[in-house]
Scaffold this active site. Structure first.
Site, short mmCIF file in Angstrom:
data_model
loop_
_atom_site.label_atom_id
_atom_site.label_comp_id
_atom_site.label_asym_id
_atom_site.label_seq_id
_atom_site.Cartn_x
_atom_site.Cartn_y
_atom_site.Cartn_z
N ASP A 89 0.93 -1.11 0.01
CA ASP A 89 -0.23 0.03 -0.15
C ASP A 89 0.78 1.00 -0.01
O ASP A 89 0.61 2.20 -0.67
CB ASP A 89 -0.76 0.02 1.18
CG ASP A 89 -1.75 -0.94 1.34
OD1 ASP A 89 -3.11 -0.83 1.33
OD2 ASP A 89 -1.46 -2.26 1.39
N ILE A 179 -3.77 0.54 -2.86
CA ILE A 179 -4.40 -0.66 -3.03
C ILE A 179 -5.66 -0.55 -2.59
O ILE A 179 -5.79 -0.22 -1.34
CB ILE A 179 -3.42 -1.81 -2.39
CG1 ILE A 179 -2.18 -2.01 -2.77
CG2 ILE A 179 -4.42 -2.97 -2.27
CD1 ILE A 179 -1.44 -3.01 -2.23
N THR A 182 -7.49 -4.19 0.34
CA THR A 182 -6.18 -4.74 0.85
C THR A 182 -6.51 -5.98 1.54
O THR A 182 -5.58 -6.89 1.49
CB THR A 182 -5.62 -3.71 2.12
OG1 THR A 182 -5.64 -2.40 1.43
CG2 THR A 182 -4.29 -4.32 2.58
N ARG A 316 -23.71 -1.38 -3.22
CA ARG A 316 -22.74 -1.09 -1.87
C ARG A 316 -23.49 -0.41 -0.88
O ARG A 316 -23.72 0.57 -0.94
CB ARG A 316 -21.44 -0.46 -2.43
CG ARG A 316 -20.66 -0.16 -1.14
CD ARG A 316 -19.45 0.46 -1.52
NE ARG A 316 -18.34 0.83 -0.54
CZ ARG A 316 -17.32 0.14 -0.05
NH1 ARG A 316 -17.35 -0.86 -0.55
NH2 ARG A 316 -16.71 0.74 0.76
#
Ligand SMILES: Nc1ncnc2c1ncn2[C@@H]1O[C@H](COP(=O)(O)OS(=O)(=O)O)[C@@H](OP(=O)(O)O)[C@H]1O
Ligand SMILES: [Mg+2]
Ligand SMILES: [Mg+2]
Ligand SMILES: [Mg+2]
Length: 391
Positions: A89, A179, A182, A316
């Site tokens: 990251d 990222i 993760t 979502r």
């Protein structure tokens, strides 16, 4: 005489690509670290910036691939919010920050990014910082960047901390999730390097590098022989392109699914149940008449998969109290919109990326094609009302 002609042509190109003819951009076209070919014709708006974004995301994705292959437990830390963060990251954020600043200059450079270097400063972060610095330098060397100085650990800290911008409605801001997903990255599953550019509050380009996404069909098994590694790129008004991450595949324009019967549609959502309310999405799918089971994948790879029609619907709905961040959606949102899709919140509002680091939405984020959207929106609102009546 030759140099005068060349420089006036480059200044003209720089003006056309939106830097107002700034000298740094003219010279960057000539000395690009990424072996950028001098343009022979006028570049249209944001074309140059998209090119830089693609190259920077690809560079970072390679670093991530290297780390994922030999991921060690000690290379994952927990941040204050208990989410994981890895050397990749930070390395990805440092590399992209460094690469973009090298091209665009650092004086006016602004980046809104997920990570900061706080946990890398001091004794506890030193081992991790040294590892990140090595990874970043190895990636720059592997790319064959000409005249690149070796980055010190202080350079790396500085590059990561460039992501602290507050963004907002004025000027240009890069938006980066070094990222995204993760947890998926640590599990060995899907993740994405997500980079977008905001100009006067509008997302004008977006890139999603998805190293583990099959080039065809999100659920393709590795045994199928379908290569993995996708790069989606979108520019306002120019559509969404898909190319292979290793550049071995001719870029092609992609389009969202045009299915208009929910019975033939499928939907995608977060892999992690903690990130989206799966009981609510199940109810919405039922009201809508969607029969297929959900496709659950990590990260904005979902947006890429949807942009090429692997799923017709994206849902979502985070648990109450969670605040969305702009880097989790900016690149994915333009990738879907430029592929012909519509993205909005549960009240039907378009997403507003101009309010700073957070993205305030009503209940959640949804995306589909224009034909399915009215039914989808009505189903979401019916499911939310039913939930309200019960509670
Ligand atoms: N509690 C909670 N609720 C909702 N969202 C959360 C939550 N915690 C984290 N996040 C953010 O989700 C990002 C990962 O995206 P996804 O949720 O699509 O992927 S995943 O399936 O969960 O991996 C993830 O992005 P990364 O931190 O970049 O991995 C987070 O920004
Ligand atoms: Mg995170
Ligand atoms: Mg994220
Ligand atoms: Mg992230």
């Amino acid at each position: 005489m030759d140099s005068i002609v060349a420089s006036s042509r480059l200044t003209r190109v720089a003006a056309q690509i939106g830097f107002g003819g700034r000298i740094f951009c003219s010279s960057s076209l000539r000395n690009s670290f990424l072996t950028y070919a001098e343009p022979t014709m006028a570049l249209s708006t944001y074309e140059h910036e998209l090119h830089l974004a693609v190259r920077a995301a690809r560079l970072a994705a390679r670093l991530c691939q290297t780390v994922q292959k030999k991921l060690l437990a000690k290379e994952t830390q927990s941040k204050a919010d208990q989410s994981p963060v890895t050397v990749a990251d930070y390395g990805s954020q440092a590399l992209i920050s460094w690469a973009l600043q090298r091209e665009c200059g650092s004086e006016t450079f602004s980046m809104v990014a997920e990570e900061d270097a706080d946990d890398l400063r001091g004794k506890d972060g030193l081992e991790m910082l040294l590892r990140i610095t090595d990874l970043v330098n190895e990636a720059i060397i592997a790319e064959g960047v000409q005249n690149a100085p070796k980055l010190s650990k202080e350079n790396v800290l500085e590059a990561v901390d460039k992501g602290r911008s507050q963004g907002g409605p004025v000027g240009r801001h890069w938006v980066l999730d070094p990222i995204d997903g993760t947890k998926g990255f640590v599990r060995g599953d899907q993740y994405a390097v997500a980079l977008a550019l905001l100009d006067e509050g509008d997302v004008v380009l977006g890139v999603l590098a998805c190293p583990n996404l099959p080039l065809k069909g999100v659920s393709a098994q590795s045994s199928s022989g379908i290569p993995v590694g996708c790069l989606f790129s979108a520019r306002k008004g120019a559509g969404t392109m898909l190319q292979s991450l290793d550049d071995s595949f001719v870029p092609q324009k992609v389009h969202v699914s045009d299915v208009d019967d929910p019975a033939h549609a499928n939907f995608c959502e977060s892999f992690e149940a903690a990130h989206s309310r799966q009981s609510l999405t199940e109810r919405i799918a039922k009201i809508m008449g969607v029969k297929a089971p959900p496709v659950r994948i990590d990260s904005q790879a979902k947006y890429g998969a949807m942009a090429r029609g692997d799923a017709a619907i994206y849902m979502r709905f985070p648990h109450v109290g969670y605040r969305e961040k702009i880097w989790d959606h900016a690149a994915g949102c333009i990738v879907i919109q430029e592929a012909g899709g519509v993205v909005c919140d549960a009240a039907g509002n378009r997403l507003d990326f101009s309010k700073g680091r957070y993205l305030d939405v009503e209940h959640g984020i949804m995306a589909t094609n224009p034909k399915l959207m009215p039914t989808f929106l009505a189903s979401v609102q019916a499911a939310l009302e039913a939930e309200n009546r019960v509670s």
